[in-house]
Design an enzyme around this catalytic site. Structure first.
Site, short mmCIF file in Angstrom:
data_model
loop_
_atom_site.label_atom_id
_atom_site.label_comp_id
_atom_site.label_asym_id
_atom_site.label_seq_id
_atom_site.Cartn_x
_atom_site.Cartn_y
_atom_site.Cartn_z
N TRP A 30 -21.60 26.57 -6.22
CA TRP A 30 -20.42 26.03 -6.91
C TRP A 30 -20.67 24.61 -7.38
CZ3 TRP A 30 -18.19 29.96 -8.56
CH2 TRP A 30 -17.97 31.09 -7.77
N ASP A 88 -14.07 19.26 -5.06
CA ASP A 88 -13.72 20.68 -5.14
C ASP A 88 -13.41 21.14 -3.72
OD1 ASP A 88 -13.60 23.43 -5.27
OD2 ASP A 88 -15.56 23.71 -6.24
N LYS A 140 -8.64 31.02 -2.15
CA LYS A 140 -9.46 30.94 -0.94
C LYS A 140 -8.57 30.66 0.29
CE LYS A 140 -13.36 31.60 -3.12
NZ LYS A 140 -13.81 30.61 -4.06
C1 LIG Z 1 -14.70 30.35 -5.24
C2 LIG Z 1 -15.06 28.95 -5.49
C3 LIG Z 1 -15.10 28.43 -6.79
C4 LIG Z 1 -14.82 29.27 -8.02
O1 LIG Z 1 -13.49 29.52 -8.09
P1 LIG Z 1 -12.81 30.32 -9.31
O2 LIG Z 1 -11.37 30.12 -9.00
O3 LIG Z 1 -13.28 31.73 -9.22
O4 LIG Z 1 -13.24 29.67 -10.57
C5 LIG Z 1 -15.42 27.10 -6.95
N1 LIG Z 1 -15.68 26.31 -5.90
C6 LIG Z 1 -15.64 26.77 -4.63
C7 LIG Z 1 -15.94 25.85 -3.50
C8 LIG Z 1 -15.35 28.10 -4.40
O5 LIG Z 1 -15.32 28.58 -3.14
#
Ligand SMILES: *Cc1c(COP(=O)(O)O)cnc(C)c1O
Length: 355
Positions: free
Chosen positions: A100, A167, A191
């Site tokens: 990511w 993030d 998540k």
């Molecule tokens: C799953 C995830 C993403 C991607 O998320 P989307 O909502 O599918 O774009 C980005 N960063 C992290 C840390 C993730 O776990």
């Protein structure tokens, strides 16, 4: 009982699913479904308002920060962050801790200059780099607080004289944070906060609106802020279910309480991984994630056998990401200690069977 260890979209509390399903039939005694009401109705405005307030309360978001519910997932934020915060001739600093983080870097590079300050790709991202310096002239420093795929987590906010963008997709609301350490926090809801479709952004107003780039309105944070997340039709259902989950978290006692539970859950599982001779953790011990627990066995045959046993014991979604292999148990807020114990029991049972 199914134990959902899936990495995302993730488990949510049963009562959240029940309330959500009721609202699909009849939302708040309106005689209408949550799926058909206008996003401009006073009923939905109340939903968005309460969700925003609960995020502010649960994460203790100070004044001067806006809270947005956007679409496009965390992946859209990879681009939006750079478009809004990276000046044409400036540069941004990024920490590379996995898939990511690399994707965020790749998108930012399309928009401007990027300096990768450190990377743990040399050891397949099994640890968090710690010896690096963020250049003082960087427009911002970006890192990923929890690496969902590799099972590593950054618990201490890195030292940076540049504004910090994080993030937090997979550890938002799992532990206490000090929002004022950051200039921008983003998280895909699916998540740990709600179902797929909404993305939470918490942004310090001060850092916006001075970069001189022409940004399409829908990618401009200031457009979403002035419209209170209603620049266009928001993801109504996803925000509503996120609200139900935020209420659940508040009723439990909030982030500090869930953090203690998460610590116990993670410790229980890691203790068994460390004790049981059939299993081995993949992440550096000091960087082990409390949300995604990654582990392997000595051979593909053993892994297939354990996977079969896990299936019998209704342990769902534990196959590791293809870039790590083995297993990944995602143990988000809504996963109970009962499910952790079921996993530990299966691991012990496997050991007994093989003795
Ligand atoms: C799953 C995830 C993403 C991607 O998320 P989307 O909502 O599918 O774009 C980005 N960063 C992290 C840390 C993730 O776990």
């Amino acid at each position: 009982m199914k134990h959902n260890f899936g990495a995302g979209p993730c488990i949510l509390p049963k009562e959240v699913f029940q309330e959500a399903s009721q609202a699909v039939i009849d939302f708040n005694n309106t005689g209408l479904s949550i799926l058909e009401i206008s996003h401009r109705s006073k009923e939905f405005e109340a939903v968005l308002d309460e969700a925003t307030k609960l995020v502010r309360e649960l994460l203790n978001v100070p004044q001067g920060y806006s809270i947005l519910f956007l679409q496009g997932g965390a992946s859209l934020q990879f681009a939006m962050v750079a478009l809004n915060l990276l000046p044409e001739n400036g540069k941004a600093a990024y920490l590379d801790t996995g898939v990511w983080a690399s994707k965020a870097i790749k998108e930012a590079k399309k928009i401007g200059n990027v300096e990768v300050v450190a990377s743990s790709s040399d050891k397949n991202y099994t640890y968090i780099p710690k010896q690096y310096t963020v250049p003082a002239d960087a427009a911002y420093f970006h890192y990923t607080s929890n690496n969902t795929i590799y099972g590593t987590e950054v618990f201490d906010v890195p030292a940076s004289s540049a504004p910090i963008v994080v993030d937090m997709s997979s550890d938002i609301l799992s532990r206490e944070i000090n929002v004022s350490d950051f200039d921008l926090i983003y998280a895909g809801a699916q998540k740990n906060m709600g179902p797929a479709g909404a993305t939470l952004v918490i942004v310090k107003d001060e850092i916006l609106g001075k970069k001189g780039r022409v940004i399409p309105s829908i990618l401009d944070y200031t457009a979403h802020i002035s419209a209170d997340s209603m620049y266009n039709t928001p993801p109504v259902f996803s925000i509503f279910v996120s609200l139900l989950n935020l209420r659940w978290l508040k009723a439990k006692g909030g982030v500090a309480v869930i953090e203690q539970e998460n610590i116990i859950k993670a410790r229980t599982l890691y203790d068994e991984i460390d004790r049981n001779p059939f299993f081995k953790g993949t992440a550096a011990v000091e960087d082990r994630s409390r949300m995604n627990v990654t582990f392997v066995m000595d051979s593909a045959e053993l892994e297939a056998e354990f996977l079969a046993l896990a299936k019998e014991r209704e342990l769902i979604g534990i196959k590791g990401h293809r870039s790590v292999g083995g297993f990944r148990a995602s143990i988000y807020n809504a996963l109970s200690i009962t499910s952790i114990n079921a996993m530990v029991d299966a691991m012990k049972e496997f050991e007994e069977l093989k003795k």
